[in-house]
Every structure is written in structure tokens, then in C-alpha cells.
Design a protein around this motif. Structure first.
Motif, PDB file in Angstrom:
ATOM      1  N   HIS A   1      53.280 -20.471 -97.826  1.00  0.00           N
ATOM      2  CA  HIS A   1      52.033 -20.192 -98.559  1.00  0.00           C
ATOM      3  C   HIS A   1      52.342 -19.490 -99.877  1.00  0.00           C
ATOM      4  O   HIS A   1      51.787 -19.836-100.922  1.00  0.00           O
ATOM      5  CB  HIS A   1      51.093 -19.300 -97.735  1.00  0.00           C
ATOM      6  CG  HIS A   1      50.603 -19.972 -96.488  1.00  0.00           C
ATOM      7  ND1 HIS A   1      50.102 -19.280 -95.424  1.00  0.00           N
ATOM      8  CD2 HIS A   1      50.541 -21.281 -96.135  1.00  0.00           C
ATOM      9  CE1 HIS A   1      49.754 -20.126 -94.472  1.00  0.00           C
ATOM     10  NE2 HIS A   1      50.018 -21.347 -94.883  1.00  0.00           N
TER      11      HIS A   1
ATOM     12  N   GLY B   1      45.751 -17.371 -82.924  1.00  0.00           N
ATOM     13  CA  GLY B   1      46.472 -17.723 -84.135  1.00  0.00           C
ATOM     14  C   GLY B   1      45.629 -18.646 -85.002  1.00  0.00           C
ATOM     15  O   GLY B   1      44.405 -18.753 -84.824  1.00  0.00           O
TER      16      GLY B   1
ATOM     17  N   SER C   1      44.454 -17.526 -92.049  1.00  0.00           N
ATOM     18  CA  SER C   1      43.130 -18.131 -91.843  1.00  0.00           C
ATOM     19  C   SER C   1      42.021 -17.073 -91.848  1.00  0.00           C
ATOM     20  O   SER C   1      40.861 -17.371 -92.132  1.00  0.00           O
ATOM     21  CB  SER C   1      43.122 -18.907 -90.519  1.00  0.00           C
ATOM     22  OG  SER C   1      41.915 -19.594 -90.339  1.00  0.00           O
TER      23      SER C   1
ATOM     24  N   THR D   1      45.918 -13.092 -84.017  1.00  0.00           N
ATOM     25  CA  THR D   1      46.986 -12.617 -83.115  1.00  0.00           C
ATOM     26  C   THR D   1      48.363 -13.136 -83.529  1.00  0.00           C
ATOM     27  O   THR D   1      49.341 -12.891 -82.842  1.00  0.00           O
ATOM     28  CB  THR D   1      46.722 -13.033 -81.647  1.00  0.00           C
ATOM     29  OG1 THR D   1      46.823 -14.464 -81.553  1.00  0.00           O
ATOM     30  CG2 THR D   1      45.355 -12.589 -81.159  1.00  0.00           C
ATOM     31  N   THR D   2      48.431 -13.931 -84.619  1.00  0.00           N
ATOM     32  CA  THR D   2      49.738 -14.308 -85.177  1.00  0.00           C
ATOM     33  C   THR D   2      49.795 -13.751 -86.593  1.00  0.00           C
ATOM     34  O   THR D   2      48.770 -13.336 -87.143  1.00  0.00           O
ATOM     35  CB  THR D   2      49.936 -15.847 -85.260  1.00  0.00           C
ATOM     36  OG1 THR D   2      48.909 -16.430 -86.076  1.00  0.00           O
ATOM     37  CG2 THR D   2      49.902 -16.502 -83.893  1.00  0.00           C
TER      38      THR D   2
ATOM     39  N   PRO E   1      42.978 -21.318 -83.010  1.00  0.00           N
ATOM     40  CA  PRO E   1      41.603 -20.896 -82.682  1.00  0.00           C
ATOM     41  C   PRO E   1      40.816 -20.393 -83.894  1.00  0.00           C
ATOM     42  O   PRO E   1      39.598 -20.605 -83.972  1.00  0.00           O
ATOM     43  CB  PRO E   1      41.795 -19.765 -81.673  1.00  0.00           C
ATOM     44  CG  PRO E   1      43.177 -19.917 -81.146  1.00  0.00           C
ATOM     45  CD  PRO E   1      43.977 -20.559 -82.227  1.00  0.00           C
TER      46      PRO E   1
ATOM     47  N   THR F   1      40.781 -17.243 -95.475  1.00  0.00           N
ATOM     48  CA  THR F   1      40.701 -18.494 -96.252  1.00  0.00           C
ATOM     49  C   THR F   1      39.454 -19.316 -95.929  1.00  0.00           C
ATOM     50  O   THR F   1      38.805 -19.124 -94.903  1.00  0.00           O
ATOM     51  CB  THR F   1      41.928 -19.417 -96.049  1.00  0.00           C
ATOM     52  OG1 THR F   1      41.898 -19.967 -94.727  1.00  0.00           O
ATOM     53  CG2 THR F   1      43.227 -18.684 -96.281  1.00  0.00           C
TER      54      THR F   1
ATOM     55  N   THR G   1      53.249  -9.345 -78.824  1.00  0.00           N
ATOM     56  CA  THR G   1      53.624 -10.232 -77.713  1.00  0.00           C
ATOM     57  C   THR G   1      54.084 -11.612 -78.194  1.00  0.00           C
ATOM     58  O   THR G   1      54.336 -12.497 -77.380  1.00  0.00           O
ATOM     59  CB  THR G   1      52.433 -10.428 -76.745  1.00  0.00           C
ATOM     60  OG1 THR G   1      51.279 -10.811 -77.526  1.00  0.00           O
ATOM     61  CG2 THR G   1      52.108  -9.160 -75.979  1.00  0.00           C
TER      62      THR G   1
ATOM     63  N   ILE H   1      46.674 -18.390-101.321  1.00  0.00           N
ATOM     64  CA  ILE H   1      46.239 -19.795-101.232  1.00  0.00           C
ATOM     65  C   ILE H   1      44.724 -19.954-101.365  1.00  0.00           C
ATOM     66  O   ILE H   1      44.236 -21.051-101.614  1.00  0.00           O
ATOM     67  CB  ILE H   1      46.784 -20.552 -99.982  1.00  0.00           C
ATOM     68  CG1 ILE H   1      46.362 -19.903 -98.667  1.00  0.00           C
ATOM     69  CG2 ILE H   1      48.278 -20.731-100.068  1.00  0.00           C
ATOM     70  CD1 ILE H   1      46.740 -20.735 -97.433  1.00  0.00           C
TER      71      ILE H   1
ATOM     72  N   LYS I   1      46.714 -12.241 -73.380  1.00  0.00           N
ATOM     73  CA  LYS I   1      48.042 -11.618 -73.407  1.00  0.00           C
ATOM     74  C   LYS I   1      48.162 -10.567 -74.502  1.00  0.00           C
ATOM     75  O   LYS I   1      48.781  -9.528 -74.328  1.00  0.00           O
ATOM     76  CB  LYS I   1      49.074 -12.731 -73.657  1.00  0.00           C
ATOM     77  CG  LYS I   1      50.361 -12.552 -72.897  1.00  0.00           C
ATOM     78  CD  LYS I   1      51.383 -13.606 -73.301  1.00  0.00           C
ATOM     79  CE  LYS I   1      51.070 -14.998 -72.776  1.00  0.00           C
ATOM     80  NZ  LYS I   1      51.931 -16.029 -73.352  1.00  0.00           N
TER      81      LYS I   1
END
Ligand code: NAP
Ligand code: FE
Length: 364
Positions: A195, A96, A142, A136-137, A99, A145, A179, A252, A43
Motif C-alpha cells: 500500500h 481482518g 480497511s 484484528t490484522t 470481514p 478506506t 494472536t 491509499i 480468538k
């Protein structure tokens, strides 16, 4: 003291995948395992961009699309073995935090397909496969990190942190976040604030982590306000939210998270509360705790972030939906021992006693 180690090559901006991934792929033959959730990789347009670049480089892709929110260790084992059997030499997480975190644990299983769960958590492994992340978020950070949060076979979320889990490179194109549904924009925004605040109000904070944390909050104030007011977000707003999430991740990296994250995992495990919300429900209490015990540190954050304490509290509350449950006393008592002398909880400035945690959980 200002120690930090952050070896990830970060490309954040429009066309990050197309412009920068081909060069980095030169050291790989493939096949490559692509790790995704159910549909967001497609998407958002990220999967197509990665597939196009791989095809140009004549690198074969194997896709594992079985990662769900709060990824299971059993899925990581399955995907890791799939990568091992296919002879993959690189793992690319696309999506996000779920995954992206899963990709790091999968990289361990790809190199050590016979590891038991105990050996995995006891870190009886040395060299995971290299990982690229495509975010994608705009939330977890991540991308930058050492952390992989996966749910074990008993249903408990474990935040495993190890420098060997750093991705080799991360590619963040804010267009992919266009999206995102409003609920995810708000919960991931709440995660970024958590965070930044947990890092700033952390015993391990230093000049670098505090600068990153305060800048992260400053960047997200206006776009998050717009989202809360139901206004559409422009690519510029999305870019600011994405950069804020990377800054939160950098913060973090130095300090780790603190009390709200660790206790928040329980709300996600037991009641399915989205990660960012599960942590941010405790932020107003954290703010009071810091105001009472460390007023100068409280002022330092709000001054550097360019927002008053009251306005930041309002912004946080605006991301939070009403919780559809109350915790029972039995539930709380059964869980409390897990936070006794917990390292993450105790890294919060001033620390927390079990009694204080009990009261906060009762008040939810
Ligand atoms: P997520 O669980 O990865 O995704 C949440 C939802 O958003 C999923 O339904 C996903 O769909 C969808 N989605 C993702 N990108 C989208 C897009 N561009 N357009 C439309 N829908 C999209 O959410 P997250 O908040 O980013 O990650 C949360 C996880 O990260 C938790 O497990 C948390 O514990 C962990 N975490 C890790 C760190 C760290 O330092 N590593 C820090 C904080 C939190 P699909 O299922 O289709 O993908
Ligand atoms: Fe988080």
C-alpha cells in the motif's frame, strides 16, 4: 494540490472498543449485525469486547460468521438480507480485511436487499447502513478506506471504492493482533508495504499521502524484521505494525493502489496466494521501474522512510514464501486483456504496457 476526504472516526490503541464504542452506539437502537470470519473474532478477544459493550447498552446482536478469506459477494448478499430481515440499524465488521470489507458490502445489501449483482457493481444504491470496523490484522487499512474487495459470481476479485463505503468509526486495539500466526503477520506486513509503495509511486500522490506512506514503512521496519527472524513480537511491536497499516490505508485513500495490487488479485483468484504476498511479489520489479524512470522519487521514499533501497528489498523478500507454481503461457495470455488501459495499473508512475506485465508474470 492536496485534496483528501477521510470522515472515519478512528480509535487506535489499547481498550479502543471499551473506551470509545459506547458513546458512538448512543445513536443506534439495534439490533446490530456483527460480521465475522470463522474463529479470529473470538480468538483475538474482539468479539467478546464488542458483545460486552452492546450488552451494557441493551443493544441486541445478530451474528453472521460466514465470511471467509477473499469474501464472496454471495455471502454479503446473504448477510445483508439477514440484517434487513432482522431490522438492523448498524453493521459491525470484526476481523481482518475480509470481514471488514464484507461489512461494507453487507451494509449496501442491508439497505437494498433486492439488488442484483449488476446493480450492486453499477452502484444503483445511495445510502448503505452505517458501519463500524474492529480490526484484528495489521494489513489492509480497511478501517479507514472507501474500499470493499469482494469476489463476484465468476470468481473475480473486484475492488469497489466509493466514499459512501467509508465506515462511520473504526476501533483498533493492537492486543487483538497478538494472536496472529506468523504467516499472517508476514503477509499482512507485505500488504502494508505494498500500500505504502503503490501509493508513494502513484500519479495521484500528494504531500499528505506521501507523508503517510513513508511513515508507514518507517514504523514497520523493525517489528517486521523481528517477525522475519522468528523473534516474538511485543505489544509495542504489534502497535507499530497496526499504526503502519492505518497509515498505509490513509495513503491509499488519496491515491488508490496501483499495478501490484491489481495484477496480484489474479494470483489470489487462480492460485490462492494470500493477498499481501500476491501483491508484494511485484514490488522488487516496481522498485526497479521507479529507480530507472523516477530516481528522485525513489530516493525521496527511501530517505523519508529511513531505509536503503537494498534493505527494503531484503525486508520485502523476507515476507515472501516460494510460490508453488509457475504461470503457463496460456494462462497469462488469457488474462492479459484485463490490464489493458486499466486505470489502477496506469496510475503507477510511468504506467505499464501489456508487454511489461507479460514479462513480469513469466518471471514469477
Ligand atoms: P483476512 O482474510 O481477513 O484473514 C486472514 C486469516 O487470518 C484468516 O484465516 C483469519 O481468520 C485470520 N485472522 C485474522 N485476525 C486474526 C487474529 N487476530 N488472530 C488469529 N488469526 C486471525 O486477512 P487480511 O489480510 O486482513 O485481509 C485480506 C483481504 O482484504 C483480501 O480480500 C484483500 O483483497 C482485502 N484488502 C482490502 C483493502 C481495503 O482497502 N479495503 C486493502 C487491501 C486488501 P478468520 O477467518 O477466523 O477470521
Ligand atoms: Fe492490500
Amino acid at each position: 494540490m492536496m485534496n483528501f476526504y477521510m470522515p472515519v472516526q478512528v480509535f487506535a490503541g489499547k481498550n479502543a472498543v471499551k473506551d470509545h464504542m459506547p458513546d458512538l452506539l448512543k445513536s443506534f437502537r439495534g439490533p446490530v449485525l456483527l460480521v465475522t470470519g470463522a474463529s479470529s473474532a473470538k480468538k483475538s478477544g474482539a468479539l467478546d469486547d464488542v458483545l460486552a459493550v452492546l450488552s451494557e447498552q441493551n443493544i441486541k446482536a445478530v451474528i453472521y460468521d460466514g465470511i471467509r478469506e477473499n469474501p464472496l459477494l454471495s455471502s454479503c448478499m446473504e448477510a445483508g438480507r439477514m440484517a434487513h430481515d432482522a431490522g438492523c440499524d448498524l453493521i459491525i465488521g470484526i476481523g481482518g480485511g475480509s470481514p471488514m470489507d464484507a461489512a461494507k458490502s453487507i451494509a449496501v445489501y442491508a439497505a437494498y436487499p433486492d439488488l442484483t449483482e449488476e446493480e450492486f457493481y453499477a452502484k444503483k444504491w445511495t445510502a448503505p447502513l452505517p458501519v463500524f470496523e474492529v480490526g484484528t490484522t495489521s494489513g489492509t487499512g480497511s478501517e479507514v478506506t472507501t474500499v470493499s474487495v469482494v469476489t463476484d459470481s465468476t470468481g473475480r476479485k473486484h475492488s469497489m471504492s466509493d466514499p459512501r463505503l467509508y465506515p462511520m468509526a473504526s476501533f483498533g486495539d493492537p492486543r487483538y493482533t497478538m494472536t496472529l500466526p506468523l504467516t499472517v503477520t508476514l503477509s499482512t506486513g507485505a500488504d502494508v508495504i505494498a500500500h505504502c509503495m503503490e501509493s508513494f509511486f502513484n500519479k495521484k500522490a500528494n504531500e499528505f499521502s506521501r507523508a503517510a506512506a513513508a511513515r508507514g514503512i518507517r514504523l514497520l521496519i523493525e517489528p517486521l524484521k523481528k517477525a522475519e527472524n522468528g523473534e516474538p513480537l511485543t505489544l509495542e511491536d504489534r502497535s507499530a505494525l497496526y499504526e503502519a497499516s492505518i497509515l498505509g490505508g490513509l495513503a491509499i485513500c488519496v491515491t488508490g493502489t496501483a499495478f501490484p495490487h491489481n495484477v496480484g488479485y489474479f494470483l489470489t483468484e487462480r492460485h490462492g496466494v494470500p493477498h499481501g504476498i500476491a501483491c508484494a511479489v511485484f514490488l522488487p520489479r516496481l522498485m526497479e521501474h521507479i529507480r530507472r524512470n523516477f530516481p528522485e522519487t525513489a530516493d525521496a521514499l527511501y530517505d523519508a522512510a529511513g531505509i536503503s533501497e537494498e534493505d527494503l528489498k531484503t525486508l520485502i523478500l523476507g515476507t515472501l514464501p516460494a510460490l508453488a507454481f509457475r504461470l503457463t503461457e496460456e494462462e497469462i495470455e488469457a488474462e492479459l486483456p484485463r490490464w489493458e488501459n486499466n486505470r489502477t495499473v496506469m496510475s503507477t508512475l510511468g504506467g505499464y504496457t501489456l508487454d511489461e506485465i507479460r514479462v513480469m508474470l513469466k518471471e514469477l
